[in-house]
Enzyme design. Structure first.
Site, short mmCIF file in Angstrom:
data_model
loop_
_atom_site.label_atom_id
_atom_site.label_comp_id
_atom_site.label_asym_id
_atom_site.label_seq_id
_atom_site.Cartn_x
_atom_site.Cartn_y
_atom_site.Cartn_z
N GLU A 20 58.25 1.58 40.02
CA GLU A 20 57.50 1.30 41.25
C GLU A 20 56.92 -0.12 41.22
OE1 GLU A 20 54.91 4.68 41.09
OE2 GLU A 20 56.55 6.00 41.67
N HIS A 34 57.03 0.05 35.04
CA HIS A 34 57.38 1.22 35.86
C HIS A 34 58.24 0.77 37.05
CE1 HIS A 34 57.10 4.71 38.42
NE2 HIS A 34 56.69 5.39 37.36
N LYS A 94 49.17 7.06 38.69
CA LYS A 94 49.52 6.03 39.68
C LYS A 94 48.25 5.64 40.47
CE LYS A 94 54.15 7.88 39.57
NZ LYS A 94 55.42 8.11 40.24
N SER A 144 59.88 13.93 37.99
CA SER A 144 59.80 15.32 38.49
C SER A 144 59.59 16.37 37.40
CB SER A 144 61.03 15.67 39.33
OG SER A 144 61.07 14.86 40.49
N GLU A 147 63.25 6.99 32.95
CA GLU A 147 62.89 7.60 34.24
C GLU A 147 63.91 7.20 35.31
OE1 GLU A 147 58.41 8.45 34.43
OE2 GLU A 147 58.69 6.39 35.08
N GLY A 201 59.56 11.61 41.74
CA GLY A 201 58.94 12.16 42.93
C GLY A 201 59.87 12.93 43.84
N ASN A 219 50.66 10.12 34.38
CA ASN A 219 50.54 8.84 35.08
C ASN A 219 50.02 9.13 36.48
OD1 ASN A 219 50.83 6.35 36.29
ND2 ASN A 219 53.08 6.39 36.33
P1 PGA Z 1 56.90 12.13 39.08
O1 PGA Z 1 56.69 10.62 38.58
O2 PGA Z 1 56.62 13.02 37.89
O3 PGA Z 1 55.91 12.30 40.19
O4 PGA Z 1 58.32 12.25 39.50
C1 PGA Z 1 57.07 10.24 37.30
C2 PGA Z 1 56.76 8.77 37.09
O5 PGA Z 1 56.95 7.98 38.02
O6 PGA Z 1 56.28 8.39 36.02
#
Ligand code: PGA
Length: 220
Positions: A87, A85, A10, A183, A146, A152, A8
């Site tokens: 976010e 997601h 983003k 992560s 997640e 992150g 992903n």
């Molecule tokens: P990350 O993000 O691997 O950077 O922690 C995962 C995600 O948000 O899908």
């Protein structure tokens, strides 16, 4: 059977980076690109497995400025759509339970697979309406667990805790496929892929590095 490796990006990347991935990405990886790059990547490499990072609640076409429908994503070669997601749920009031259900319907109707993200409070999102819909579409919907605390941050729950949550989700919804995200990187990938109830991973930051994502795919 090998496990799913989903990236992903983003709101990251460039035409130059897309070109690098088109040339060298392991075929098994499903890559969540910003929608602006999807048609370009598909036209240059029709074999590439591409995911979008969202779709509109609205159906096929209409007067909805700025929106991109599931039908349009399918038309440009997209096979997967990441939905809900954290976010987006945090920053955009539009990703309510009702709207996520509409988006799931649009993705399935257009013969793509939805990757529905849930966090620590997964039971809240997997309320009756969404669970009932997923139960009748377990081949077309995958759930990515997640935890917000892991996205992150470099801090992931123990494999046992991840396994427990994935197992709960599978018990709640007819053995639906589940991914772990948060992560994931080249250092922890083998441990995460060996979690019994995990069917794969959703990788954010580390999916921007071609060598890293290919390395992760090589373990699946
Ligand atoms: P990350 O993000 O691997 O950077 O922690 C995962 C995600 O948000 O899908």
């Amino acid at each position: 059977m090998s496990k799913m490796i989903v990236g992903n990006w983003k709101m990251n990347g460039s035409v130059k980076l897309v070109d690098e991935f088109i040339a060298g990405l392991d075929k098994q990886v499903i890559l969540g690109l910003p929608s602006i790059f999807i048609a370009y990547a598909h036209l240059k490499n029709p074999e590439m497995q591409i995911a979008a990072q969202d779709c509109s609640v609205f159906g096929d076409f209409g007067a909805h400025t700025g929106e991109i429908s599931a039908k349009m994503l399918a038309d440009v070669g997209c096979k997967y759509v990441i939905l809900g997601h954290s976010e987006r749920r945090k920053n955009m009031n539009s990703d309510t339970i009702d709207n996520i259900l509409l988006k799931l319907r649009n993705v399935v109707q257009n013969k793509m697979t939805a990757i529905l993200c849930v966090d620590e409070n997964y039971m809240e999102l997997l309320d009756k309406s969404i669970s009932d819909f997923i139960k009748t579409h377990t081949n077309e919907i995958v759930i990515a667990y997640e935890p917000i605390s892991a996205i992150g941050t470099g801090i992931i729950p123990s494999p046992d805790d991840i396994n427990k949550s994935l197992k709960n989700i599978k018990l709640h919804i007819n053995n639906v496929k589940t991914l772990y995200g948060g992560s994931v990187n080249t250092k922890n990938i083998t441990e995460i892929l060996s979690i019994p109830f995990s069917d794969g991973v959703l990788v954010g930051g580390a999916s921007l590095n071609l060598y890293d994502i290919n390395t992760m795919a090589s373990y699946s």
